[in-house]
Design a protein around this motif. Sequence first.
Motif, mmCIF file in Angstrom:
data_model
loop_
_atom_site.group_PDB
_atom_site.id
_atom_site.type_symbol
_atom_site.label_atom_id
_atom_site.label_comp_id
_atom_site.label_asym_id
_atom_site.label_seq_id
_atom_site.Cartn_x
_atom_site.Cartn_y
_atom_site.Cartn_z
ATOM 1 N N PHE A 2 0.838 -1.200 0.000
ATOM 2 C CA PHE A 2 0.000 0.000 0.000
ATOM 3 C C PHE A 2 0.869 1.245 0.000
ATOM 4 N N LYS A 4 1.389 4.936 0.949
ATOM 5 C CA LYS A 4 0.850 5.926 1.887
ATOM 6 C C LYS A 4 1.237 7.312 1.384
ATOM 7 N N GLN A 14 -8.012 5.560 7.199
ATOM 8 C CA GLN A 14 -7.446 4.314 6.672
ATOM 9 C C GLN A 14 -8.452 3.187 6.894
ATOM 10 N N LYS A 144 -6.088 3.535 -3.273
ATOM 11 C CA LYS A 144 -6.455 2.127 -3.056
ATOM 12 C C LYS A 144 -5.212 1.263 -3.054
ATOM 13 N N THR A 145 -5.291 0.175 -2.307
ATOM 14 C CA THR A 145 -4.173 -0.755 -2.246
ATOM 15 C C THR A 145 -3.862 -1.323 -3.622
ATOM 16 N N ASP A 146 -2.610 -1.662 -3.833
ATOM 17 C CA ASP A 146 -2.250 -2.382 -5.057
ATOM 18 C C ASP A 146 -2.029 -3.867 -4.749
ATOM 19 N N SER A 147 -2.337 -4.252 -3.513
ATOM 20 C CA SER A 147 -2.271 -5.654 -3.117
ATOM 21 C C SER A 147 -3.435 -6.409 -3.765
ATOM 22 N N THR A 155 -4.795 -5.831 6.202
ATOM 23 C CA THR A 155 -4.482 -5.174 4.933
ATOM 24 C C THR A 155 -5.176 -3.824 4.852
ATOM 25 N N GLU A 156 -4.412 -2.763 4.618
ATOM 26 C CA GLU A 156 -5.003 -1.443 4.384
ATOM 27 C C GLU A 156 -5.514 -1.430 2.949
ATOM 28 N N ILE A 157 -6.841 -1.331 2.804
ATOM 29 C CA ILE A 157 -7.412 -1.422 1.452
ATOM 30 C C ILE A 157 -7.637 -0.065 0.813
ATOM 31 N N SER A 159 -7.143 4.441 1.553
ATOM 32 C CA SER A 159 -6.815 5.620 2.344
ATOM 33 C C SER A 159 -7.637 6.744 1.729
#
Length: 163
Positions: A2, A4, A14, A144-147, A155-157, A159
């Motif tokens: 992610f 930030k 978040q 948005k997360t790139d995971s 998992t931070e999805i 922000s």
Amino acid sequence: MFKKLFGKKENVEQLLAPMNGKIVKMEDVPDPVFSGKLMGDGIAILPEEGLVVAPIDAEVVQVFHTKHAIGLKTKSGIELLMHIGLETVNLKGEGFEVHVAEGQRVKAGDKLVTFDIEFLKSNAPSIITPIVITNGELVEKVEKTDSTEATINETEIMSIALK
């Protein structure tokens, strides 16, 4: 991982993953209401199990009588809709159990809804679960997360930077 981009500012919220599963871009949700962002921007998760937790500290502002969706409002005013599966309103609550009530304050990680994932797989077009920001007019930017994998409450999805 992610990014930030916002740092730790007061006007940034978040969101943590409310479920375990595969992260899917909103544009790839197989429903034009969500993929077209008609309800708002966000992210979706294809769940691996039947558990949904709060992605952030918030107030429960809506529990749909059909138990398939929950509305949350953060302290900063961001409103979120978590919609479990597609066309699951048609199940009329069958396969879902809600563990919270409207007006209740929840912390990130608190259990909101459990559902019978096999029942949903057999009775709904998709179990994909969109997490939508429904009052985008308050939002300056969403990162948005790139995971591709979501781990519940880790998992931070997203922000979300407020205006």
